[in-house]
Motif scaffolding. Structure first.
Motif, short mmCIF file in Angstrom:
data_model
loop_
_atom_site.label_atom_id
_atom_site.label_comp_id
_atom_site.label_asym_id
_atom_site.label_seq_id
_atom_site.Cartn_x
_atom_site.Cartn_y
_atom_site.Cartn_z
N HIS A 3 -10.43 -35.48 -26.22
CA HIS A 3 -10.32 -35.41 -27.77
C HIS A 3 -8.68 -35.74 -28.05
CE1 HIS A 3 -11.47 -31.50 -25.84
NE2 HIS A 3 -11.26 -30.92 -26.57
N GLY A 4 -8.97 -37.15 -28.30
CA GLY A 4 -8.56 -38.05 -29.13
C GLY A 4 -6.72 -38.59 -28.80
N HIS A 5 -5.93 -37.79 -27.23
CA HIS A 5 -4.84 -37.77 -27.25
C HIS A 5 -4.71 -39.23 -26.38
CE1 HIS A 5 -4.03 -33.64 -28.15
NE2 HIS A 5 -4.91 -33.69 -28.22
N ARG A 6 -3.56 -40.04 -27.20
CA ARG A 6 -3.59 -41.26 -26.69
C ARG A 6 -1.87 -41.07 -25.89
NH1 ARG A 6 -7.99 -44.19 -25.53
NH2 ARG A 6 -6.36 -46.57 -25.35
N THR A 7 -1.06 -40.32 -26.09
CA THR A 7 0.96 -40.19 -25.44
C THR A 7 0.22 -38.57 -24.76
OG1 THR A 7 1.62 -39.01 -27.65
CG2 THR A 7 1.25 -42.01 -27.02
N ILE A 8 0.32 -39.41 -23.99
CA ILE A 8 0.13 -38.45 -22.88
C ILE A 8 1.17 -37.95 -21.42
CG2 ILE A 8 -1.83 -37.04 -20.91
CD1 ILE A 8 -4.27 -38.74 -22.63
N GLY A 9 1.92 -36.78 -21.51
CA GLY A 9 2.11 -36.43 -20.62
C GLY A 9 2.29 -36.20 -19.19
N LEU A 10 3.18 -35.77 -18.06
CA LEU A 10 2.58 -35.28 -16.61
C LEU A 10 4.03 -34.83 -16.54
CD1 LEU A 10 0.64 -34.37 -14.75
CD2 LEU A 10 1.56 -36.76 -13.54
#
Length: 325
Positions: A177-184
């Motif tokens: 969905h276009g996300h490149r900065t993704i947290g966990l």
């Protein structure tokens, strides 16, 4: 010293055999008067039956113990439902023992209590064993299986969801969905957290995203863990988050709403669990859903030596918490 059958026999004048029959409720082998006398003395002395000895004599093997670590999430009821369902189908009874939350003393005490009952098997739900616990369980020769945790050791029976795959799917969905900065957010440092971290990192690598250490915010799968990481993620410019549990996701959403951050436009969230919380959250949470009832069923199968799925598949359920950017 605890009073024994011998003490009751000495006090009442009856033989040890007679006292034993009364305490075992072998009706028809003694008079009412004898029973009354023996039970009164037993009560006065504070006698308690040695459950271990009684069950060894009876060879009672129709009870399994479920030792539960109470994590601050809401998944346990589904697993217990599955355990009870399958146990009933094969003629087993279930007892549940409380082990706190990562409480080593209570955990060890629960294992000892289960072994003293000479149960036919022990299921340990969300329990992270230490060396002493594993040694105790192994030396007891009582069958045991870890539930909702994968110890990654073929010598130790365990049934859980595929934690690696769960985190990989959630991360991949955000990337798609276009996300490149993704947290966990909200994972611990034990087996489950480590496996989810590995899946998350693998997805980032497969899509050539260079994650930063700060993107991973540890916790205990709780609502508060999610709530607490919101400010850090805002500062880092995180646009999408894989939440370690539905509770963690709900906490994160709440903090965002209090700060008037638009959801999912400014922050997208995918949770791991797929419980009722996903449907009542606002917006409804897209989730990687675990089949908790099936985990319970398979854990009983594994415990009693029947064919069992050790890693229960997960599914991604789309709802309303992820935006395309």
């Amino acid at each position: 010293m605890k009073p024994t059958i011998k003490d009751i026999a000495a006090k009442t004048g009856f033989s040890i055999a007679t006292v034993s029959r009364v305490l075992a409720k072998k009706q028809g082998t003694y008079s009412d008067k004898t029973q009354e006398r023996i039970l009164k003395v037993a009560k006065d002395l504070g006698y308690r039956k040695n459950t271990l000895a009684m069950e060894l004599v009876k060879k009672k093997t129709d009870v399994i113990a479920v030792i539960v670590n109470v994590t601050p999430t809401n998944f346990s009821s589904g697993i217990i439902d599955g355990i009870q369902q399958r146990a009933t189908e094969i003629g087993l009874q279930v007892i549940i023992l409380y082990a706190g939350n990562r409480n080593t003393e209570l955990q060890h005490q629960a294992i000892v209590t289960a072994l003293e009952r000479t149960v036919s098997g022990i299921l340990l739900m969300a329990i992270e064993p230490d060396k002493a616990d594993l040694q105790l369980l192994t030396e007891s020769k009582t069958p045991f299986c870890f539930v909702s945790i994968n110890l990654a050791d073929e010598r130790v029976k365990s049934v859980s969801s595929d934690n690696y795959q769960a985190a990989y799917l959630a991360t991949k969905y955000l990337i798609s969905h276009g996300h490149r900065t993704i947290g966990l957010a909200g994972i611990d440092h034990y087996h489950t957290g480590s496996q989810r971290l590995a899946g998350y990192q693998a997805a980032l690598k497969d899509y050539s995203i260079h994650g930063q250490a700060e993107w991973v915010q540890p916790g205990d799968y709780s609502y508060q863990a999610g709530y607490n990481v919101f400010n850090a993620y805002q500062e880092l410019g995180i646009t999408g988050v894989v939440a370690a549990s539905d509770m963690t996701a709900a906490g994160l959403q709440k903090a965002a709403q209090e700060s008037n951050v638009k959801l999912p436009g400014a922050l997208s969230v995918v949770s791991i669990d797929g419980t009722l919380i996903c449907d009542i959250a606002t917006p409804a949470l897209t989730s990687v859903t675990q089949n908790f009832v099936q985990i319970g069923i398979e854990s009983v199968n594994c415990l009693v030596g029947k064919s069992a799925t050790r890693l229960v598949p997960v599914t991604l359920v789309e709802r309303e918490s992820v935006a395309t950017i």
